[in-house]
Design an enzyme around this catalytic site. Structure first.
Site, short mmCIF file in Angstrom:
data_model
loop_
_atom_site.label_atom_id
_atom_site.label_comp_id
_atom_site.label_asym_id
_atom_site.label_seq_id
_atom_site.Cartn_x
_atom_site.Cartn_y
_atom_site.Cartn_z
CD GLU A 1 36.45 42.95 -5.86
OE1 GLU A 1 36.22 42.03 -6.65
OE2 GLU A 1 37.15 43.92 -6.14
CG HIS B 1 34.96 53.91 -10.29
ND1 HIS B 1 34.80 53.39 -11.54
CD2 HIS B 1 36.01 53.24 -9.74
CE1 HIS B 1 35.72 52.45 -11.75
NE2 HIS B 1 36.46 52.34 -10.68
#
Lengths: 430, 395
Positions: B130, B199
């Site tokens: 990322e 998450h």
């Protein structure tokens, strides 16, 4: 040799571009790497297996001790550079050195502040690589970026102004020593965190590939990413080596291995200190070169840059170099062994080039002196210019935060904040 | 390149014809709010004729005859894709970077089919890195492209914080305005259905202090498409927050092209008694509570703030001046969340207009538990909203 073990690496499938797959092993042997340049094979030290014990010694196995010998051997062959090239290289390196020396003076006189990282001793890497580039090629650096900017063509007065924090600086005084940017000369920074610039360089190389393959333009722009030995233990370095090799991006990763990350010796922080070996692990050639010899750097750079231009992908070049000063002007530089410093001082790249140029009758002492005088004057003028330039006004405070100042939002009165007259005075509430 | 920015407000027809079932929004008459003319120079000129000034031809009556309804129905993730596709058609510099955005079509199908249409380079499947591919997007943006970075889950972008903060946010400034970073960083965040703590993160509170970025949150297919297009066209780096549970919302959106303003809030339901400020998924909890409140005789004004950074203090201020009571309902954490900033901002600017202290309902400062019951208690539920309004209105 290490490369034989990696010869079996499968090349990744290329993305929609017709390229022949190459075996990894072929890319590693120096003669094929250099392509058709007729050079004696001994010029580049390729890895011979080095015993683990040897790695621990204070100085890395010298790869350049043959500099002078090699040059004498070549006296009957063609020289590596022409006179013009020699003078350009000399001028650029001298500019870098003189500029950095002036920075130190100015810092101690209180004209610039903060963290200033000087490049003394490493000029061969900047000059050797950047002088091969076109204006459209991009350069990305770290906080030790003054000389990269100068080599790429940013005027010394703009860099000096930026260091003094004046509006006439290349970044209007907003960046400072560690953030040299130039859109005109395609210097993409100047980054304070190490490793931060490598993905940016990878992105610039991606744009070059995008222009070729999506816009169908005739684009062969190359990006150079400069960074140090400390960065080579950072995640972003490895992530970008992977992506650049995967997509065959036109980028050259140039490691300026000066053996020290502030006070952390490269040998104390790295499991395998031979950084060039990390290239083949990702499917690109890794080359080690003597970073104190501008001609050697230039030869390697030529091949790496043309490899990238041809669309063959990235290269990892480890330049063994040394910084004569501390990490920054705030660093007392007490950890490094004086013997090590003395050793590298004898290998000053500017002195070496001067010797080469004079011995091979490319130019006379007088011509070189004239160049030095010209540069000295240029630096003096840059300091004067910076001194006389205005400091930024308050009105500059809020400019450039957003490219589109509507980003400051809508105020209680219904108007955009940037429409408030106080915005241009730098006093608006945002 | 035409930069058409219009502000469109969506209001409900009336309280009685409410079809606010949990996951579908019927077509509503669309009224254009007063257009803002901005005297600041914007790139480009108006392209005559291409975009209509009213998104939907005014339809005052009968929302019931389906056959004659203009526009087309789709789900929120399809609306995002439509907006993305329109922008990619319009400008070949627009490209997408992300994990599994290409061949897989995106983990929430937002980029489905785009790689087939535009190729592997314009819809780039990245390795799992990322920080580096976000940095790559910055470098690409500096050299002329307009990349969109997808975080497979917003939480993953924590790994890209270095690049988002230092480079996306600050680089335009530290380069003295020489380089622009027209990136869009988007992805699903928020608390889902028992996805576990990592998450279920809400990154808007972490990013809000970064200078130089804008943050918007979409909540309906209509504003999702409009905000996506606006974010792509903006020269600023924009973070677009989507929500995992809202991707399957269905709505009828206009056929004509439209772009929404990144800085404006959306009036969801005008009212008189209390201003309820919300965004993203909590909008639906608020509207559910609104049903109950209306039955009890209250008249809440509901505003979806949409722009998380900067706040639209005009719409919010006008509402505060009308109702004098503010309730903020958000999914962000209590500490340092969007609600905290909004409370401070309203207190600063509209203190004289408040009849009661601002009430802010946020999620608990707790890592989101896996167990369903616990998870339910970490986020704000409609019953709590009803209670809060009742208490607020007593004062």
């Amino acid at each position: 040799m290490a490369c034989s073990a990696t010869a079996k690496i499968l090349q990744p499938l290329s993305i929609r571009s017709a390229e022949k797959s190459e075996s990894c092993g072929k890319m590693l042997s120096p003669s094929s790497f250099l392509g058709s340049t007729p050079l004696p094979k001994k010029l580049f030290s390729v890895n011979k297996t080095i015993s683990p014990l040897a790695r621990r010694s204070a100085t890395i196995v010298a790869v350049s001790s043959d500099v002078v010998k090699e040059k004498k051997l070549k006296s009957t062959q063609n020289l590596l550079i022409t006179k013009e090239e020699g003078l350009v290289l000399y001028e650029d390196m001298y500019l870098g050195r003189a500029f950095e020396d002036m920075c130190a003076q100015m810092y101690y006189r209180g004209k610039m502040f903060g963290f200033v990282h000087l490049y003394n001793g490493q000029e061969a890497v900047s000059t050797g690589f950047i002088k091969l580039l076109k204006k459209e090629d991009c350069v990305v650096s770290t906080y030790r970026d003054h000389v990269h900017a100068l080599s790429k063509g940013v005027p010394a007065r703009q860099v000096m102004s930026e260091l003094f924090g004046k509006t006439t600086g290349c970044c209007r005084g907003q960046g400072g020593s560690m953030h040299m940017f130039s859109k005109e000369h395609n210097v993409l920074g100047g980054f304070a965190f190490i490793g931060e610039g490598i993905p940016v360089a990878t992105g610039a190389a991606f744009t070059s590939k995008y222009k070729r393959e999506v816009f169908k333009e005739d684009c062969d722009e190359v990006t150079l990413a400069f960074f140090g030995d400390g960065t080579c233990n950072n995640g972003q370095f490895f992530e970008c080596l992977n992506m650049a090799a995967l997509w065959k991006l036109p980028i050259v990763f140039v490691v300026e291995n000066n053996l020290w990350a502030i006070g952390m010796s490269h040998l104390r922080s790295t499991s395998d200190p031979q950084i060039w070996k990390k290239g083949p692990a990702f499917g690109m050639p890794g080359v080690h070169v003597d970073g104190m010899d501008v001609l050697k750097v230039r030869e390697v750079a030529k091949e790496a840059v043309s490899r990238a231009r041809r669309g063959e992908g990235p290269t990892l070049v480890e330049c063994e170099t040394y910084r004569f000063r501390g990490h920054s002007l705030a660093d007392p530089d007490e950890l490094r062994d004086p013997a090590e410093k003395a050793h590298y001082a004898t290998r000053d790249p500017i002195t070496a080039l001067k010797k080469y140029v004079i011995e091979n009758k490319l130019a006379s002492e007088a011509e070189l002196k004239a160049i030095e005088k010209k540069i000295d004057e240029e630096i003096e003028e840059a300091v004067e210019f910076a001194d006389e330039s205005p400091v930024p006004e308050r009105s500059q405070l809020l400019e450039n935060v957003f490219a589109d100042p509507k980003g400051f939002g809508i105020g209680p009165d219904g108007k955009y904040r940037c429409e408030d007259p106080k915005f241009t005075q730098g006093t608006a509430q945002v | 390149m035409a930069a058409m920015l219009q502000s469109l407000g969506v209001t409900s027809a009336s309280v009685t014809s409410n079809k606010f079932t949990a996951f579908s929004i019927n077509s509503l008459p669309v009224i254009r709010s007063e257009s803002r003319t901005v005297s600041v120079a914007i790139n480009g000129t108006r392209k005559a004729g291409k975009v209509t000034t009213k998104a939907v031809a005014a339809q005052a009556e009968n929302p019931t005859s389906a056959a004659s309804k203009p526009g087309h129905e789709l789900l929120l993730f399809e609306a995002l894709r439509e907006g993305l596709e329109e922008e990619m058609d319009r400008d070949p510099r627009v490209c997408v970077f992300g994990e599994d955005v290409g061949h897989y079509g995106g983990s929430y199908k937002v980029t489905k089919g785009l790689a087939d249409k535009y190729g592997d380079l314009r819809v780039l499947d990245t390795p799992i890195a990322e920080n580096s591919f976000t940095g790559m997007a910055v470098g690409a943006a500096m050299t002329g492209l307009r990349p969109i970075v997808e975080g497979m889950n917003m939480g993953f972008l924590l790994l890209a914080f270095n690049q988002i903060s230092d480079n996306c946010g600050m680089l335009h400034y530290t380069s003295g305005g020489q380089f622009t970073i027209p990136t869009v960083i988007r992805g699903p965040g928020g608390v889902g259905r028992q996805l576990g703590a990592e998450h279920s993160q809400r990154l808007e509170s972490y990013f809000q202090s970064i200078p130089g970025i804008q943050m918007v949150a979409c909540s309906t297919p209509y504003n999702a498409k409009g905000l996506m297009k606006a974010a792509i066209r903006s020269e600023n780096p924009v973070v677009l927050f989507e929500h995992v549970l809202l991707y399957n919302l269905k709505e009828r959106i206009p056929d004509e092209e439209y772009v929404l303003s990144l800085e404006e809030a959306e009036m969801v339901r005008p009212g008189e008694h209390v201003t309820i400020l919300t965004y993203s998924r909590m909008r639906y909890h608020v509207m559910q509570a609104a049903k109950t409140l209306v039955n009890k005789g209250y008249d809440p004004e509901v505003i979806d703030i949409r722009s998380l950074k900067p706040f639209d203090l005009y719409t919010i201020g006008n509402s505060v001046k009308k109702t004098h009571r503010v309730l903020i309902v958000e999914e962000c954490m209590r500490t340092g969340g969007i609600g905290a900033s909004l409370t401070a901002s309203i207190n600063e600017n509209f203190h004289d207009y408040l009849d009661a202290p601002i009430v802010c309902l946020s999620s608990q400062d707790v890592p989101t538990p896996y167990a369903g019951t616990l998870e339910e208690w970490t986020v704000v539920q409609p019953a709590q909203i009803v209670t809060a309004v009742e208490q607020l209105c007593k004062q």
